[in-house]
Design a protein around this motif. Structure first.
Motif, PDB file in Angstrom:
ATOM      1  N   GLN A 209       0.829  -1.209   0.000  1.00  0.00           N
ATOM      2  CA  GLN A 209       0.000   0.000   0.000  1.00  0.00           C
ATOM      3  C   GLN A 209       0.862   1.258   0.000  1.00  0.00           C
ATOM      4  N   ARG A 210       1.971   1.227   0.731  1.00  0.00           N
ATOM      5  CA  ARG A 210       2.882   2.373   0.738  1.00  0.00           C
ATOM      6  C   ARG A 210       3.515   2.578  -0.630  1.00  0.00           C
ATOM      7  N   MET A 211       3.902   1.491  -1.268  1.00  0.00           N
ATOM      8  CA  MET A 211       4.547   1.606  -2.570  1.00  0.00           C
ATOM      9  C   MET A 211       3.606   2.198  -3.612  1.00  0.00           C
ATOM     10  N   ALA A 212       2.327   1.867  -3.523  1.00  0.00           N
ATOM     11  CA  ALA A 212       1.355   2.307  -4.527  1.00  0.00           C
ATOM     12  C   ALA A 212       0.657   3.613  -4.162  1.00  0.00           C
ATOM     13  N   ALA A 213       0.935   4.157  -2.975  1.00  0.00           N
ATOM     14  CA  ALA A 213       0.222   5.343  -2.493  1.00  0.00           C
ATOM     15  C   ALA A 213       0.512   6.575  -3.349  1.00  0.00           C
ATOM     16  N   VAL A 214      -0.449   7.477  -3.401  1.00  0.00           N
ATOM     17  CA  VAL A 214      -0.324   8.718  -4.175  1.00  0.00           C
ATOM     18  C   VAL A 214      -0.194   9.897  -3.218  1.00  0.00           C
ATOM     19  N   PRO A 215       0.281  11.056  -3.706  1.00  0.00           N
ATOM     20  CA  PRO A 215       0.402  12.233  -2.842  1.00  0.00           C
ATOM     21  C   PRO A 215      -0.926  12.575  -2.169  1.00  0.00           C
ATOM     22  N   GLY A 216      -0.832  12.967  -0.916  1.00  0.00           N
ATOM     23  CA  GLY A 216      -2.019  13.289  -0.145  1.00  0.00           C
ATOM     24  C   GLY A 216      -2.539  12.136   0.677  1.00  0.00           C
ATOM     25  N   ASN A 217      -2.054  10.945   0.393  1.00  0.00           N
ATOM     26  CA  ASN A 217      -2.439   9.755   1.142  1.00  0.00           C
ATOM     27  C   ASN A 217      -1.501   9.601   2.337  1.00  0.00           C
ATOM     28  N   LYS A 218      -2.025   9.212   3.483  1.00  0.00           N
ATOM     29  CA  LYS A 218      -1.193   9.093   4.680  1.00  0.00           C
ATOM     30  C   LYS A 218      -0.142   8.004   4.552  1.00  0.00           C
ATOM     31  N   GLN A 219      -0.331   7.067   3.604  1.00  0.00           N
ATOM     32  CA  GLN A 219       0.645   5.998   3.402  1.00  0.00           C
ATOM     33  C   GLN A 219       1.745   6.393   2.421  1.00  0.00           C
ATOM     34  N   TYR A 220       1.591   7.540   1.795  1.00  0.00           N
ATOM     35  CA  TYR A 220       2.587   8.052   0.848  1.00  0.00           C
ATOM     36  C   TYR A 220       3.845   8.418   1.614  1.00  0.00           C
TER      37      TYR A 220
END
Length: 285
Positions: free
Chosen positions: A160-171
């Motif tokens: 999930q972190r690898m695929a996260a986009v800007p603005g996402n808490k996992q980014y």
């Protein structure tokens, strides 16, 4: 030979579901015609499906017990034939030819990847050990010109972190560094009960494909250091966290007054990180 005992110190969780193994193996089809390197094959549940792809296949395994198991359960003649134990669990599997040196008994993190297929590009795949998955991907980045495609199974949170986009808490760090060079696809989630022993978290299968970027437009080592620095203080504005990039002095007047300095790192796109890296370089980092 009896089955391999999963070893906690190696982070081993052996996949037992053949349907999931087949689905993971099929993820390499997106990058056809080049060899495959599997990390951590264990007892070969994924290997047996990769071996049907009609491509050169090698596996790297650090566990000596697993290496011995693989040598026994895939015929030692180098013809890639499975013995009766694996055939009975999956009668439709018919492996293609395997090189006589298809098993590499080594630590992947210490390997010179240019020697695996004589400098040729290859697909990286596997059921990756949770405790070193990030290190595996960072090593892949160091060899990005050799690895146009990477697939496999990792801890869901990491995927999930690898695929996260800007603005996402996992980014975060992994998101930015990987997406600078690869398109990241979160393919599907895998439940705990298809492993022996079952992990305490869910897993996910991902695919990374090299994007069109050949030149990031900034100094890559500085880019990496900057990304790691600001995400280590991810709740602070850049005008605060970036001060660590200038331990011996101060940037030019007005540097911290730029509009971008009021942002937090999770708000920045990769082009903005490139721009920021160049600003830091221009200001005497």
């Amino acid at each position: 030979m009896k089955q391999v005992r999963p070893k906690k110190n190696l982070g081993q969780h052996f996949l037992t579901d053949l349907n999931v193994a087949q689905r993971i193996a099929d993820t390499v089809d997106a990058c056809p015609d080049i060899p495959i390197l599997e990390i951590g094959p264990g007892m070969g549940v994924l290997t047996q499906y990769l071996a049907t792809k009609g491509r050169e296949l090698k596996v790297v395994e650090i566990d000596r017990e697993s290496v011995a198991y693989l040598r026994e359960h895939f015929s030692g003649s180098g013809d890639g034939a499975l013995n009766s134990d694996l055939r009975s669990s999956s009668p439709s599997v018919r492996p293609s030819t395997l090189d006589q040196d298809w098993i590499i008994s080594a630590d992947f993190l210490r390997m010179d990847l240019t020697t695996v297929f004589d400098g040729r590009q290859f697909v990286l795949t596997g059921n990756y050990p949770y405790d070193i998955s990030s290190q595996i991907f960072f090593k892949m980045l160091d060899n990005k010109d050799l690895i146009p495609c990477c697939t496999g199974m990792i801890q869901r949170e990491v995927a999930q972190r690898m695929a996260a986009v800007p603005g996402n808490k996992q980014y975060g760090i992994l998101s930015v560094l990987m997406q600078a060079w690869y398109d990241v696809e979160y393919l599907f989630t895998v439940d705990e009960d298809v492993f022996n022993p079952p992990p305490k978290v869910k897993s996910a299968v991902i695919r990374l494909t090299r994007n069109q970027t050949q030149d990031l437009g900034c100094d890559w080592p500085l880019f990496k250091r900057l990304v790691k620095t600001v995400f280590n203080q991810r709740r602070k504005m850049l005008r605060v966290s970036l001060r660590q990039m200038f331990p011996g002095g101060e940037p030019c007047e007005g540097f911290y007054s730029l509009d971008i300095m009021t942002k937090r790192p999770e708000q920045l796109t990769i082009p903005q990180f490139v721009e920021l890296t160049n600003l830091v370089a221009e200001n005497g980092e």
